[in-house]
Motif scaffolding. Structure first.
Motif, PDB file in Angstrom:
ATOM      1  N   CYS A  74     -41.242   6.810 -29.868  1.00 30.86           N
ATOM      2  CA  CYS A  74     -41.510   8.157 -29.346  1.00 30.86           C
ATOM      3  C   CYS A  74     -40.193   8.899 -29.164  1.00 30.86           C
ATOM      4  O   CYS A  74     -39.340   8.470 -28.380  1.00 30.86           O
ATOM      5  CB  CYS A  74     -42.248   8.075 -28.008  1.00 30.86           C
ATOM      6  SG  CYS A  74     -43.737   7.078 -28.046  1.00 30.86           S
ATOM      7  N   GLN A  75     -40.033   9.985 -29.870  1.00 27.97           N
ATOM      8  CA  GLN A  75     -38.859  10.834 -29.678  1.00 27.97           C
ATOM      9  C   GLN A  75     -39.273  11.991 -28.778  1.00 27.97           C
ATOM     10  O   GLN A  75     -39.861  12.974 -29.221  1.00 27.97           O
ATOM     11  CB  GLN A  75     -38.317  11.328 -31.021  1.00 27.97           C
ATOM     12  CG  GLN A  75     -37.724  10.200 -31.862  1.00 27.97           C
ATOM     13  CD  GLN A  75     -36.750  10.701 -32.905  1.00 27.97           C
ATOM     14  OE1 GLN A  75     -37.159  11.198 -33.952  1.00 27.97           O
ATOM     15  NE2 GLN A  75     -35.448  10.552 -32.629  1.00 27.97           N
ATOM     16  N   TYR A 107     -36.314  13.448 -35.405  1.00 24.20           N
ATOM     17  CA  TYR A 107     -36.215  14.603 -34.517  1.00 24.20           C
ATOM     18  C   TYR A 107     -34.801  14.710 -33.960  1.00 24.20           C
ATOM     19  O   TYR A 107     -34.302  15.786 -33.679  1.00 24.20           O
ATOM     20  CB  TYR A 107     -37.232  14.414 -33.396  1.00 24.20           C
ATOM     21  CG  TYR A 107     -37.418  15.576 -32.450  1.00 24.20           C
ATOM     22  CD1 TYR A 107     -38.131  16.698 -32.836  1.00 24.20           C
ATOM     23  CD2 TYR A 107     -36.914  15.525 -31.151  1.00 24.20           C
ATOM     24  CE1 TYR A 107     -38.328  17.749 -31.959  1.00 24.20           C
ATOM     25  CE2 TYR A 107     -37.107  16.570 -30.270  1.00 24.20           C
ATOM     26  CZ  TYR A 107     -37.811  17.685 -30.672  1.00 24.20           C
ATOM     27  OH  TYR A 107     -38.003  18.722 -29.803  1.00 24.20           O
ATOM     28  N   SER A 108     -34.160  13.565 -33.789  1.00 29.09           N
ATOM     29  CA  SER A 108     -32.781  13.500 -33.323  1.00 29.09           C
ATOM     30  C   SER A 108     -32.215  12.132 -33.658  1.00 29.09           C
ATOM     31  O   SER A 108     -32.964  11.172 -33.839  1.00 29.09           O
ATOM     32  CB  SER A 108     -32.702  13.736 -31.808  1.00 29.09           C
ATOM     33  OG  SER A 108     -31.388  13.508 -31.330  1.00 29.09           O
ATOM     34  N   MET A 132     -48.772  17.301 -24.161  1.00 32.27           N
ATOM     35  CA  MET A 132     -47.850  16.263 -24.615  1.00 32.27           C
ATOM     36  C   MET A 132     -46.480  16.869 -24.902  1.00 32.27           C
ATOM     37  O   MET A 132     -46.371  18.037 -25.262  1.00 32.27           O
ATOM     38  CB  MET A 132     -48.415  15.588 -25.870  1.00 32.27           C
ATOM     39  CG  MET A 132     -49.668  14.773 -25.615  1.00 32.27           C
ATOM     40  SD  MET A 132     -50.375  14.049 -27.130  1.00 32.27           S
ATOM     41  CE  MET A 132     -51.262  15.469 -27.798  1.00 32.27           C
ATOM     42  N   GLU A 133     -45.444  16.054 -24.739  1.00 27.60           N
ATOM     43  CA  GLU A 133     -44.074  16.552 -24.860  1.00 27.60           C
ATOM     44  C   GLU A 133     -43.225  15.651 -25.750  1.00 27.60           C
ATOM     45  O   GLU A 133     -42.156  15.225 -25.371  1.00 27.60           O
ATOM     46  CB  GLU A 133     -43.426  16.672 -23.478  1.00 27.60           C
ATOM     47  CG  GLU A 133     -44.103  17.678 -22.559  1.00 27.60           C
ATOM     48  CD  GLU A 133     -43.426  17.765 -21.202  1.00 27.60           C
ATOM     49  OE1 GLU A 133     -42.540  16.924 -20.933  1.00 27.60           O
ATOM     50  OE2 GLU A 133     -43.773  18.662 -20.426  1.00 27.60           O
ATOM     51  N   TRP A 134     -43.713  15.347 -26.939  1.00 27.25           N
ATOM     52  CA  TRP A 134     -42.906  14.581 -27.871  1.00 27.25           C
ATOM     53  C   TRP A 134     -42.613  15.418 -29.108  1.00 27.25           C
ATOM     54  O   TRP A 134     -43.339  16.340 -29.457  1.00 27.25           O
ATOM     55  CB  TRP A 134     -43.585  13.272 -28.271  1.00 27.25           C
ATOM     56  CG  TRP A 134     -45.057  13.339 -28.586  1.00 27.25           C
ATOM     57  CD1 TRP A 134     -46.095  13.025 -27.752  1.00 27.25           C
ATOM     58  CD2 TRP A 134     -45.660  13.721 -29.835  1.00 27.25           C
ATOM     59  NE1 TRP A 134     -47.299  13.206 -28.404  1.00 27.25           N
ATOM     60  CE2 TRP A 134     -47.057  13.630 -29.677  1.00 27.25           C
ATOM     61  CE3 TRP A 134     -45.146  14.145 -31.060  1.00 27.25           C
ATOM     62  CZ2 TRP A 134     -47.958  13.930 -30.693  1.00 27.25           C
ATOM     63  CZ3 TRP A 134     -46.038  14.460 -32.085  1.00 27.25           C
ATOM     64  CH2 TRP A 134     -47.422  14.347 -31.890  1.00 27.25           C
ATOM     65  N   GLY A 135     -41.503  15.077 -29.751  1.00 24.83           N
ATOM     66  CA  GLY A 135     -41.126  15.770 -30.975  1.00 24.83           C
ATOM     67  C   GLY A 135     -41.731  15.114 -32.196  1.00 24.83           C
ATOM     68  O   GLY A 135     -42.174  15.785 -33.125  1.00 24.83           O
TER      69      GLY A 135
END
Length: 425
Positions: free
Chosen positions: A413-414, A322-323, A380-383
């Motif tokens: 977790c990204q 994701y990054s 949820m707030e993960w990429g």
């Protein structure tokens, strides 16, 4: 990574290729894989539950909910192992984006091959020269196909009703084969092929051997003894996410996608945020234009070609980052490309071995899991969630052969903001 044409026609083969990555899709209809699922409540290997300690949030100590369970039998790599993966997450809003709120568990049952087949034969023939093979092709065939030579002409859906060979799709639940049926090549002594050595060479060899033994005798980092807490009854658990079956297929890609750098590709990568009502899709796209995260653009463009995918699976493969700027991304970005997706993941706390990449969840999993959640903006707030596992597939300490044990694995977790994909305005 080797690519194969999806269709026999020249026109289609020029447009689409397949990779070694198996994509999982959420389905409300049952599939041939009776075990793998997104959401719901866990189904334990041989009905033996893991310790509740492994699925407890490390921040608030509450029980977590199941995000994914996956049948990950790999007979080509671990012929006498039964394997399952579980990913849990904490629903407590105060725990978001904190270490220990997403956890992974690997269930494994180890069986030994028969003593007869593991004994070297006195009249064993010398080992034959085996021609080199394409490791990428072998891995794909071992995981997902039963006949490598005819893969291009078969139905690409790996969940065919046809009988599968031992190289079965890891998402597909099949009856466990008798572990004693596997044969092993006899071990050959390397001393037989060496010429007589001089005294000095023997002495040097002994010193080297002792040094190696000294290094090998150093015990690996020992994890603390697992506190075993019985798995709670269902009424004590938080409400589960809706249950989806998982269907799978190889990843198909257009080598010249129409929107590799367009807003339509980006919109697929931020679908979960838009659905949560944080801001409009236009705001998301405009905010992204002020950044220069090419890794995220590649992530979004890749997912846009198969936007319904909820997971990506490739044992010993490479994760789709994701990054590269967050702590998880730096673990992989700073490692030279190698089988296993990099070597800087934390080592196995159970046996000290290196970990390798196995699978990852995508933002579409959030969309599916929270489809029935009416609390807009509290999801949820993960990429992406990247799961790394022990390369040896070690068993739980203190568990006898033939019994089920559970070992915690690494989940990277990204998170959305930590990955540098921040919105302007």
């Amino acid at each position: 990574m080797q690519q194969q044409s999806l269709d026999s026609s020249d026109e289609e083969s020029e447009q689409q290729t397949t990779t070694n990555v198996m994509l999982g899709y959420a389905s409300k209809e049952p599939t041939e894989d009776g075990f793998s699922q997104l959401g719901g409540y866990p189904t334990w290997l041989d009905s033996k539950a893991a310790s509740a300690t492994l699925a407890t949030c490390k921040v608030c100590n509450a029980y977590m909910v199941l995000l994914l369970q996956l049948n990950t039998d790999l007979p080509e790599h671990f012929p006498t192992h039964e394997r399952r993966l579980y990913v849990f997450g904490c629903k407590n809003r105060a725990c978001r984006k904190k270490p220990g709120t997403i956890r992974g568990i690997r269930g494994v049952k180890l069986s030994q091959p028969s003593a007869l087949s593991s004994q070297p034969s006195k009249n064993a023939p010398p080992p034959r020269d085996i021609p080199p093979t394409n490791p990428s092709q072998n891995l794909s065939d071992a995981l997902f196909t039963s006949n490598p030579s005819t893969h291009a002409n078969q139905n690409p859906n790996p969940f065919s009703s046809e009988p599968l060979s031992s190289n079965s799709n890891p998402f597909f639940s099949t009856p466990t084969a008798n572990p004693t049926s596997y044969s092993h090549q006899p071990l050959q002594s390397s001393l037989a092929s060496k010429p007589p050595q001089k005294l000095e060479e023997n002495a040097e060899s002994l010193r080297s051997t002792f040094a190696q033994k000294a290094r090998l005798s150093t015990p690996p980092p020992q994890s603390p003894a697992l506190e075993r807490i019985p798995w709670p009854p269902r009424f004590e658990l938080p409400p589960a996410y809706p249950t989806y079956h998982i269907d799978g297929d190889y990843e198909s890609l257009d080598p010249s996608p129409r929107s590799t750098s367009s807003k339509s590709a980006l919109s697929a990568g931020i679908a979960s945020e838009t659905r949560n009502g944080k801001q409009s899709e236009k705001d998301d796209l405009d905010g992204y234009e002020s950044t220069s995260d090419t890794t995220f653009l590649r992530f979004a463009s890749r997912l846009a070609q198969n936007p319904e995918q909820v997971l990506r699976y490739e044992f010993r493969g490479q994760p789709l980052l994701y990054s590269k700027s967050d702590p998880v991304g730096r673990l992989f970005a700073s490692s030279a490309p190698s089988a296993g997706g990099g070597s800087r993941m934390p080592t196995c706390e159970n046996c000290g071995s290196k970990r390798v990449f196995e699978m990852q969840l995508t933002p579409q999993a959030i969309t599916e899991l929270e489809a029935e959640d009416l609390k807009i903006g509290e999801g949820m707030e993960w990429g992406t969630l990247i799961v790394g596992v022990c390369e040896r597939d070690c068993g739980e300490k203190g568990v006898s052969e033939g019994e089920v044990g559970y070992v915690e694995e690494w989940v990277g977790c990204q998170w959305e903001e930590e990955a540098g994909v921040k919105k302007s305005g």
